[in-house]
Design an enzyme around this catalytic site. Structure first.
Site, short mmCIF file in Angstrom:
data_model
loop_
_atom_site.label_atom_id
_atom_site.label_comp_id
_atom_site.label_asym_id
_atom_site.label_seq_id
_atom_site.Cartn_x
_atom_site.Cartn_y
_atom_site.Cartn_z
N ASP A 68 0.85 -1.18 0.00
CA ASP A 68 0.00 0.00 0.00
C ASP A 68 0.89 1.23 0.00
O ASP A 68 2.07 1.17 0.34
CB ASP A 68 -0.91 -0.03 1.24
CG ASP A 68 -2.09 0.91 1.11
OD1 ASP A 68 -2.18 1.61 0.09
OD2 ASP A 68 -2.92 0.94 2.03
N SER A 69 0.32 2.37 -0.37
CA SER A 69 1.14 3.56 -0.60
C SER A 69 1.37 4.43 0.63
O SER A 69 2.26 5.26 0.63
CB SER A 69 0.45 4.43 -1.66
OG SER A 69 -0.79 4.91 -1.15
N GLY A 70 0.55 4.27 1.65
CA GLY A 70 0.59 5.17 2.78
C GLY A 70 -0.55 6.16 2.78
O GLY A 70 -0.71 6.93 3.73
N GLY A 71 -1.36 6.17 1.72
CA GLY A 71 -2.50 7.09 1.66
C GLY A 71 -3.50 6.84 2.76
O GLY A 71 -4.06 7.78 3.34
N PHE A 72 -3.72 5.57 3.09
CA PHE A 72 -4.67 5.27 4.17
C PHE A 72 -4.14 5.74 5.51
O PHE A 72 -4.90 6.20 6.37
CB PHE A 72 -4.97 3.76 4.22
CG PHE A 72 -5.94 3.40 5.31
CD1 PHE A 72 -7.30 3.59 5.13
CD2 PHE A 72 -5.50 2.89 6.52
CE1 PHE A 72 -8.21 3.27 6.12
CE2 PHE A 72 -6.40 2.56 7.53
CZ PHE A 72 -7.76 2.76 7.33
N ASP A 108 -2.43 8.24 -3.04
CA ASP A 108 -3.76 8.77 -3.34
C ASP A 108 -4.22 9.62 -2.17
O ASP A 108 -3.61 9.60 -1.09
CB ASP A 108 -4.76 7.65 -3.62
CG ASP A 108 -4.93 6.72 -2.42
OD1 ASP A 108 -3.95 6.51 -1.68
OD2 ASP A 108 -6.04 6.20 -2.21
N GLN A 148 -10.73 7.08 -6.47
CA GLN A 148 -11.39 7.70 -5.33
C GLN A 148 -12.70 8.35 -5.79
O GLN A 148 -13.09 8.24 -6.93
CB GLN A 148 -10.46 8.73 -4.67
CG GLN A 148 -9.26 8.12 -3.97
CD GLN A 148 -9.63 7.31 -2.75
OE1 GLN A 148 -10.75 7.37 -2.24
NE2 GLN A 148 -8.69 6.50 -2.26
N GLY A 164 -11.16 4.16 -0.74
CA GLY A 164 -12.04 5.11 -0.09
C GLY A 164 -13.40 4.57 0.31
O GLY A 164 -14.33 5.34 0.56
N ASP A 172 -8.26 -7.15 0.50
CA ASP A 172 -7.44 -7.28 1.71
C ASP A 172 -8.22 -6.69 2.87
O ASP A 172 -9.10 -5.83 2.67
CB ASP A 172 -6.11 -6.53 1.57
CG ASP A 172 -6.29 -5.03 1.82
OD1 ASP A 172 -6.01 -4.58 2.96
OD2 ASP A 172 -6.73 -4.31 0.91
N CYS A 187 -14.66 -27.28 8.25
CA CYS A 187 -13.35 -26.68 7.98
C CYS A 187 -12.25 -27.73 8.08
O CYS A 187 -12.24 -28.55 9.00
CB CYS A 187 -13.09 -25.54 8.96
SG CYS A 187 -11.50 -24.70 8.72
N CYS A 243 -8.90 -26.79 8.13
CA CYS A 243 -7.67 -26.06 8.42
C CYS A 243 -6.83 -26.82 9.46
O CYS A 243 -7.30 -27.75 10.12
CB CYS A 243 -7.96 -24.64 8.91
SG CYS A 243 -8.49 -24.52 10.64
N CYS A 267 -8.53 -26.73 12.99
CA CYS A 267 -9.73 -27.56 13.14
C CYS A 267 -9.41 -29.04 13.07
O CYS A 267 -10.10 -29.86 13.70
CB CYS A 267 -10.75 -27.19 12.07
SG CYS A 267 -11.60 -25.62 12.41
N HIS A 313 -6.81 -20.37 11.55
CA HIS A 313 -8.19 -20.74 11.21
C HIS A 313 -8.89 -19.63 10.44
O HIS A 313 -9.49 -19.87 9.38
CB HIS A 313 -9.00 -21.08 12.45
CG HIS A 313 -10.46 -21.19 12.14
ND1 HIS A 313 -11.01 -22.30 11.55
CD2 HIS A 313 -11.48 -20.29 12.26
CE1 HIS A 313 -12.30 -22.10 11.33
NE2 HIS A 313 -12.61 -20.88 11.77
#
Length: 372
Positions: A90-94, A144, A193, A220, A270, A308, A310, A313, A339
């Protein structure tokens, strides 16, 4: 990067994405490894137990600690973490949005103070890419301007214009770098955006998608708006995005969000939800969420989810996990995270299988029926 559409079922897509480090089948959920680590797991867990082909790292956090130059010396994120799949950064915008009390955007980029030591830094479109080149991430998100919702039309318009301006600067710089023979294995995605304002979304999408990015994200959303509005915004935006490039919905979300947005044509997702919830004792199952710390699980010998397969489980009971949580044993974090992430990754695999069989509508109906 190579990208192909394997099958569609109405708007839902099953695709294959090939990077320098892995082959990724979509729809795909990317576990969040903010600082180069998915919390409580190591690279072996992620690749060999979970089978995750791509994870997310964060440019802002990795730049501050341990530093992108340090990571470069180790051979980039892959050499540093020993995870041999793909990285999206990610770019750091968040972070500029979520840490707004210590950051301020202007036309050139984002100025912020480190949440670690208070030092001052300035992210520009070029600076962000230079950091990501050092990280050697397979997919690089550009800078962004993200706004909270609801916001005024004036603020959303400013966000869209900044995002478009920074996108132009980013693609021009990245093209120059590639022409110089560098970053040839790295790919660049733009972020659309516009809040939940359809005209601004359209404007941003049309301008960005006319540029030669390798993929496009919808940013966004999931920042306070109602789910139905988020779904409507995604459904409105995806038709403006190229069919022959990956579509990524950032920071989303619940299992229901994944199903709804795959139906609307999104390929990549994500979210910290499965890992964060795991550490707090909330576990996802085929039939909904359970709170493992509840006293009713103390003598429960069944697995978290009978459907499940996994690692957790197959080997441990609800009663044992209840005990680990109550005893504050660190082992709980790993088993619960394995899990929850398995549940998310398997959900995506099930959706892919349904799309290829042209049975996505049937899958969705059964998904909701089991959850009551």
């Amino acid at each position: 990067m190579e990208f192909r559409i394997d099958k569609t079922d109405n708007l839902a897509r099953a695709c294959t994405l090939q990077t320098a480090h892995s082959t990724i089948q979509t729809p795909v959920f990317m576990p969040v490894g903010t600082v180069g680590s998915v919390k409580s797991l190591d690279a072996y867990d992620i690749r060999n137990i979970l089978g995750a082909d791509i994870i997310l790292g964060n440019t802002y956090h990795l730049y501050l600690r341990p530093g992108d130059e340090t990571i470069k010396e180790f051979g980039g994120l892959h050499g540093f973490t020993r995870y041999n799949g793909s990285f999206l950064t990610d770019s750091g915008g968040f972070q500029a949005f979520s840490l707004s009390d210590i950051s301020k955007a202007n036309e050139e980029g984002v100025k912020f103070k480190s949440h670690i030591d208070g030092s001052t830094h300035h992210f520009t479109p070029q600076k962000v890419l230079d950091i990501e080149y050092n990280l050697n991430s397979d997919i690089m998100m550009i800078l962004d301007d993200l706004v909270e919702l609801p916001s005024s039309k004036e603020r959303i318009n400013l966000s869209v214009n900044r995002t478009i301006k920074w996108a132009k600067e980013s693609i021009e710089y990245h093209t120059k770098v590639k022409n110089d023979g560098r970053a040839l294995g790295q790919n660049i995605f733009a972020i659309i955006q516009g809040g939940t304002d359809m005209e601004f979304r359209k404007k941003c999408a049309l301008e960005l998608c006319a540029m030669p990015f390798d993929g496009f994200a919808i940013g966004g959303l999931s920042v306070g708006e109602e789910n139905a509005l988020m779904y409507d915004t995604v459904e409105f935006t995806t038709p403006f995005m190229p069919e022959n490039k990956p579509r990524y919905l950032m920071g989303v979300g619940t299992p229901e969000d994944l199903v709804e947005n795959v139906q609307r044509g999104v390929d990549m997702f994500d979210c910290v939800m499965p890992t964060r919830n795991a550490r707090n004792g909330t576990l996802f199952t085929t039939f909904g969420k359970i709170n493992i710390k509840s006293a009713k699980y103390i003598r429960d010998e069944s697995p978290i989810d009978n459907e499940c397969d996994c690692f957790t489980c197959k080997n441990y009971s609800r009663g044992y996990l209840n005990h680990l949580f109550r005893a504050k044993e660190l082992t709980f974090f790993r088993l619960a995270t394995l899990h929850n992430l398995h549940y998310y990754l398997n959900l995506m695999r099930q959706m892919r299988k349904a799309i290829i069989a042209n049975e996505f509508a049937k899958f969705k109906m059964e998904f909701y029926a089991k959850r009551g």
